[in-house]
Motif scaffolding. Structure first.
Motif, PDB file in Angstrom:
ATOM      1  N   LYS A 216       0.827  -1.217   0.000  1.00  9.36           N
ATOM      2  CA  LYS A 216       0.000   0.000   0.000  1.00  9.36           C
ATOM      3  C   LYS A 216       0.856   1.261   0.000  1.00  9.36           C
ATOM      4  O   LYS A 216       0.569   2.225  -0.711  1.00  9.36           O
ATOM      5  CB  LYS A 216      -0.941   0.004   1.213  1.00  9.36           C
ATOM      6  N   ARG A 217       1.925   1.265   0.799  1.00  7.29           N
ATOM      7  CA  ARG A 217       2.769   2.464   0.900  1.00  7.29           C
ATOM      8  C   ARG A 217       3.539   2.705  -0.389  1.00  7.29           C
ATOM      9  O   ARG A 217       3.894   3.838  -0.708  1.00  7.29           O
ATOM     10  CB  ARG A 217       3.740   2.336   2.072  1.00  7.29           C
ATOM     11  N   LEU A 218       3.817   1.620  -1.130  1.00  5.79           N
ATOM     12  CA  LEU A 218       4.586   1.764  -2.374  1.00  5.79           C
ATOM     13  C   LEU A 218       3.715   2.101  -3.580  1.00  5.79           C
ATOM     14  O   LEU A 218       4.244   2.424  -4.645  1.00  5.79           O
ATOM     15  CB  LEU A 218       5.352   0.473  -2.664  1.00  5.79           C
ATOM     16  N   ALA A 219       2.418   2.023  -3.427  1.00  2.94           N
ATOM     17  CA  ALA A 219       1.525   2.309  -4.551  1.00  2.94           C
ATOM     18  C   ALA A 219       1.760   3.739  -5.050  1.00  2.94           C
ATOM     19  O   ALA A 219       1.623   4.704  -4.301  1.00  2.94           O
ATOM     20  CB  ALA A 219       0.070   2.121  -4.125  1.00  2.94           C
ATOM     21  N   GLY A 220       2.152   3.853  -6.304  1.00  2.95           N
ATOM     22  CA  GLY A 220       2.393   5.173  -6.881  1.00  2.95           C
ATOM     23  C   GLY A 220       3.732   5.790  -6.535  1.00  2.95           C
ATOM     24  O   GLY A 220       4.009   6.937  -6.914  1.00  2.95           O
ATOM     25  N   ALA A 221       4.602   5.050  -5.811  1.00  2.00           N
ATOM     26  CA  ALA A 221       5.918   5.599  -5.440  1.00  2.00           C
ATOM     27  C   ALA A 221       6.796   5.741  -6.679  1.00  2.00           C
ATOM     28  O   ALA A 221       6.817   4.876  -7.550  1.00  2.00           O
ATOM     29  CB  ALA A 221       6.605   4.685  -4.428  1.00  2.00           C
TER      30      ALA A 221
END
Length: 305
Positions: A216-221
């Motif tokens: 979730k935290r890496l989504a779109g990183a």
């Protein structure tokens, strides 16, 4: 004999927001343990047993191992099991602080907030369980080196998002595979097998949450963010793994510390065990695009890949 070190990883379908946390809360309500009751703390230590599967010992397969008596081998595995437990306590304390910081301002009525507190409660019980287990194994208080302790202070204060959760996952995954072997091994002293079983069952929930949060935290990183966090996670992983077996275990097992250290560092069997145990973890990190070239260098130094 110890079972295979490779644990299969099933493909997981992403759940809606809060879906994983809700499922983990339900699991914790159904299947949770109280180590104060479940573990046999009263029976005296039986020194006819190992503290861990011998194949996981840092000296297994070396010339020095071949020279040791059966009693010396068992004592060394007990000291190493206690060292791994002490390292687990150290990192679980870091984990608890990072998770608390992450949920500080979140909605307390949400499943994610409530699961995070549930995980922290389980980690507190695990730390007490590991501490009592190490004490019963007749080991001293093994602690990481001073530089590592200070790095831990910095990491727990500054790490956030995917860097925090992926690092948590690395520590949990490596311990998980080891302990799955130990808990099934009848050569291991029964109370340690119980400790390992409790930790494996409850830690499986923590790993699921860490994987979900990392995704979730890496989504779109963007690329830069991934590169930076991949490096941070790899360095943290290297420090954790290389701190598991304290060099003083050899002294407390009555061995020559200098020779034991040299043979352990060159032990290809142990390196192979570590690599095989991390195959699923490396697949996950690759799928999250966190195996950059600088990161790979640290994983290779730690014999994780």
């Amino acid at each position: 004999m110890a079972s295979s070190t490779v644990r299969p990883h099933a493909q997981e379908e992403p759940l809606p927001d809060d879906g994983v946390a809700r499922r983990l809360l339900e699991s914790s309500a159904i299947l949770a343990y109280d180590p104060a009751v479940e573990v046999d703390w009263d029976t005296p230590l039986d020194k006819d047993f190992h503290g861990a599967s011998p194949e996981w010992c840092s000296l297994y397969g070396t010339a020095y191992w071949a020279e040791l008596t059966d009693a010396q081998r068992k004592e060394l595995t007990r000291q190493e099991a206690a060292s791994v437990a002490s390292t687990g306590i150290w990192f679980e304390m870091i984990l608890q602080q990072m998770v608390l910081r992450d949920i500080y301002a979140k909605d307390p009525t949400g499943a994610e907030f409530q699961w995070a507190l549930t995980e922290i409660a389980e980690e507190c019980r695990h730390s007490i369980m590991f501490a009592r287990g190490a004490q019963k194994l007749g080991a001293p208080a093994y602690r990481p080196s001073r530089p590592v302790l200070e790095l831990g202070r910095v990491f727990k204060t500054l790490a956030f998002g995917e860097a925090a959760y992926a690092s948590i996952l690395v520590a949990e995954e490596v311990l998980d595979v080891m302990q799955r072997d130990w808990m099934r091994d009848e050569r291991v002293v029964p109370f340690v097998r119980t400790i390992n079983n409790i930790h494996v069952v409850e830690e499986s929930r923590h790993m699921k949450f860490a994987r979900d949060e990392t995704r979730k935290r890496l989504a779109g990183a963007g690329r830069v963010r991934r590169q930076i966090n991949a490096f941070v996670i790899a360095v943290a992983s290297y420090v954790i793994v290389t701190s598991m077996v304290n060099r003083k275990v050899y002294v407390h097992a009555g061995l020559d510390e200098k020779r034991a250290l040299a043979e352990a560092r060159a032990n290809q069997h142990h390196k192979s065990m570590m690599r095989s145990s991390c195959s699923g973890l490396m697949e996950f990190l690759a799928s999250a695009r966190l195996l950059t070239k600088p990161a790979l260098a640290f994983y290779k130094r730690a014999n994780l890949i």
